[in-house]
Design an enzyme around this catalytic site. Structure first.
Site: not given
Ligand code: GLA
Length: 338
Positions: A151, A199
């Site tokens: 991101d 997550y």
């Molecule tokens: C979130 C995290 C990213 C990535 C996505 C999944 O956005 O901030 O670093 O791991 O999930 O692709």
């Protein structure tokens, strides 16, 4: 006395086209910065960070240098801001106002955009990668969620008209042009937060797979099928197949093969749903509806999962009730008057 200089800083949100839950395994990701973002208008003075926001009542005040635990601050955006200031070791304050049209909790990286904006406003002058690394560490300090670099790197480095292909092992990027003869559509389906979600479990499960077969980036599907831990095996199967989908997607984009893009989005969603277990029945239904719509090449859930947005690639005008997002430039200090 002269007026203090007014500073405007903007950072876009991002939609991940494909390459989900690959970044923290050193894989490939292919996000695109969008024409929704966060803008700060501020003046630099004093030794306090004093911010107001269109999205929240009251104001946030952080005294610099900030050396406490940012995760304990409320509201949450205060912890993001304090974490960036601590990460950069900032001592010079600013007073300003934030506006954003990226909904929070949508999986469009509103927090990474905020952190990049604050970093630049505090005077950070390094490379986009360095800004991304600071913002990522600050996000870890603020949330405790061990997110990857996708991101922040996309938001810091994006180029208008392009999507950003990221190699999360090399930390290299390639900007791939996005043709304007397709629409990239985003629908916000369900609010979610990664804090408190599964997550972190996914990060651990991928690490378990890696301890059996080595870096997933180099693993084959045959190798992955031999992983003894059944959960780790499924997670690794998603990551390994997703890395290949990113390569195939970038190739299909370069040759303007839109049906192939659509097939890859559909396969990516199935993998998130069946192997990575980050979808929900509501997200599956939203994706199915888009996939059954005339003019839609394909759709999938985008972002960290458990809710958020779906992204679709479609013929121009095929979807009315969605945001049609355009590939936008990365985080930057705006020239005076912008
Ligand atoms: C979130 C995290 C990213 C990535 C996505 C999944 O956005 O901030 O670093 O791991 O999930 O692709």
């Amino acid at each position: 006395m002269t007026n203090p200089t007014v500073l405007s800083v903007h950072a876009p949100g991002r939609v991940n086209l494909i390459g989900e839950h690959t970044d923290y395994t050193g894989g490939l990701a292919f996000p695109m910065a969008i024409d929704r973002g966060t803008t700060l208008t501020a003046t630099r003075h004093g030794s306090d960070l004093v911010l107001t926001s269109d999205d929240a009542p009251g104001r946030v005040e952080v005294t610099l240098p900030f050396e406490g635990d940012p995760s304990s601050l409320e509201p949450q955006w205060a912890s993001f801001i304090a974490a960036v200031a601590a990460e950069l070791g900032s001592t010079e304050g600013l007073e300003g106002h934030l506006r954003s049209d990226i909904p929070a909790g949508a999986g469009l990286s509103s927090s990474a955009a905020l952190m990049c904006v604050i970093g630049l406003a505090l005077g950070f002058e390094g490379s986009p990668l360095e800004l991304a690394q600071h913002a990522r560490r600050a996000e870890h300090a603020a949330t405790g969620v061990p997110t990857g670099i996708m991101d922040q790197y996309c938001i810091a480095a994006a180029v208008a008209g392009h999507a950003t292909l990221i190699d999360c092992a090399e930390l290299s990027i390639e900007q791939v042009p996005v043709p304007d003869e397709i629409d990239i559509a985003v629908r916000f389906i369900a609010h979610r937060t990664l804090r408190g979600s599964s997550y972190s479990d996914r990060v651990d499960e991928c690490a378990r797979a890696t301890s059996e077969v080595g870096p997933l980036r180099a693993a084959t599907l045959d190798l992955v099928n031999a992983i003894t831990d059944p959960i780790a095996r499924k997670r690794a199967r998603h990551v390994v197949s997703e890395n290949q989908r990113v390569r195939d997607f970038a190739d299909a984009l370069r040759r303007a093969d839109y049906p192939a893009l659509g097939r890859l989005l559909r396969a990516g969603h199935a993998s998130l749903r069946d192997d990575f277990d980050t979808s929900t029945p509501q997200m599956d239904a939203a994706v199915d509806e888009l996939n059954a719509t005339d003019g839609v090449f394909g759709a999938r859930m985008t972002g960290g999962g458990f809710g958020g947005c779906v992204v679709a690639i479609c013929e121009p005008g095929a979807l009315q009730d969605a945001w049609i997002v355009t590939p936008s430039a990365g985080a930057r200090v705006l020239p005076p008057g912008d």
